[in-house]
Scaffold this active site. Sequence first.
Site, short mmCIF file in Angstrom:
data_model
loop_
_atom_site.label_atom_id
_atom_site.label_comp_id
_atom_site.label_asym_id
_atom_site.label_seq_id
_atom_site.Cartn_x
_atom_site.Cartn_y
_atom_site.Cartn_z
N SER A 179 31.58 -0.73 21.07
CA SER A 179 30.28 -0.81 21.73
C SER A 179 29.61 0.56 21.85
O SER A 179 29.28 1.19 20.85
CB SER A 179 30.47 -1.48 23.10
N LYS A 213 31.93 -3.79 17.41
CA LYS A 213 31.15 -4.60 18.36
C LYS A 213 29.70 -4.12 18.33
O LYS A 213 29.36 -3.09 18.89
CB LYS A 213 31.71 -4.48 19.79
N ASP A 258 25.54 9.02 11.25
CA ASP A 258 24.33 8.76 10.48
C ASP A 258 23.44 9.99 10.35
O ASP A 258 22.75 10.16 9.34
CB ASP A 258 23.54 7.62 11.12
#
Length: 555
Positions: free
Chosen positions: A294, A319, A305
Amino acid sequence: MNNVKRSKILLATFLLAGAVVTLFSFYPKNDKLFSIAKNLDIFASLIRELDSYYVDEIDPDELVTVGINAMLAELDPYTEYIPEEDSDDFRMMTTGEYGGVGAVIGNRLGINMILMPYEGFPAQRAGLRVADELLRVDTVQVVDKNTGEISTLLKGPANTEVEVEVKRGEDTLTFNLTRKKIVISNVPYHGMVDEETGYIKLSDFTTNASTDVIQAVQALKANGATKLILDVRDNPGGILKEAVKIVNIFIPKRREVVKTLGKLESVNATYATELSPIDKDIPLVVMINERSASAAEIVAGALQDYDRAVLVGRKSFGKGLVQSTVPLSYNSQVKLTTAKYYIPSGRCIQAIDYSLKDEEGNGKSVPDSLRIAFKTKNGRTVFDGAGIEPDVEVDSRSFAPITYSLVTRSLIFRFANEFALSCESIPAAREFEVSEELYHEFVEWLQDKEYDYVTRVEKTIEDLERYAEREKYFEEIRDELASLKERVTHSKEQDLITFKEEIKDALKDEIVSRYYYQQGIIEASLDTDAELTKAVEILGDTELYAQILSPKLRE
């Protein structure tokens, strides 16, 4: 169940039935709302008839709760009903705050005991220790109570008194504690791994998680840290906005961190950094594993990223679902999945599709053939649909069967208890080592203890015997199997020598916890943690660090 409460539940059910009947006149029969109204009416009627006709007395509250939970279980594991009586526990999970004495309690060896006092809170300050057996809380004898009941007795408003009686060794001790507002830090430990590298263990994302990390970063930089390791292994996640703020520590403002997309426009949102970063250039490694989930995955994934950090460890949990809490009647709540989240590259890392179920009713994993490739800022390829994959993978540490047996049978735990009763102090957590003399004492202590186990090789031979008997080959290879079995039958005495170092590590962690609590356990493991060692190695090699983050430098 008292009659007043029973009457209220039944009255609410009847009122629901009446309201549902009213809805029938407003919706056509092909409308989804009509279907909802019809089934609610059936449910309310069923409860009413059960109460009237079932041969034994029923508990409507319990039956309805079971029904609700069974219904929600058909959706996903994160959508759950929170009745009024569980609201305090839920609030503690999301805020990290509660009124109590500040100690983890549990049952070991069939005994209710203190498993870990939180440093600086009433239990630890009063002198309660790991392995103190709980006998009484105020006037209530708790030897035969479950840990949930004991936890309820220990909690209460701040500044109220509670008396706790425990057994320690042969002594019975009484402690008078004053409950306090317990605020559990999201950063149980931060410190210097070496002269240049700072380490931060982030265990949760409750309220103030970002503040805890900011303070840790500032303290480490003040101590000379020029490189940082952020450890989110085993972190189950929590508040999404705290994850965004933590990314903002290392990423410039006005950069997208995560966006949420759901069925309702009201849950669609884009979360971006809002402040200037504390340090956008310091070399950074984020450590993840299969239990990082999460919000932990948002932090790791966003930093990956943007090519802002090297990820070390193992693939995360996967998740990519967002939960919101919605209030219901009678002070109950439902925590339900309202959206999926997408990190800066555009990927959603949700690994299980709960809309597709297998024969046993479990959600299905996203197949590799359906995973989509995305690009990081520097053009590195990353994929959706299966958690966050590390840039540098490190296998999980495996333990020998003897070590596993000694831990699961609580023999190391018991030895540490006895050691702590006989020794007032030990060196600092990172300096303490299990000496050869102490290890010999442990081996002697084990002499009359039961800790038998089956090694992996022995298990393989047992499987071979079983298959040979099933396929009628056993008589042909009986002698060879017997000879092989005799050669590999384990010797516990030899295993205590062969696997001495890993057993000593387990002993060290357990003993250190008696003196330095949770922080000590983390600190004691810094020099034996393979993933941390790899993180330090990568940060120490500036060329390798740059090559991992930029594919152009690898060409």
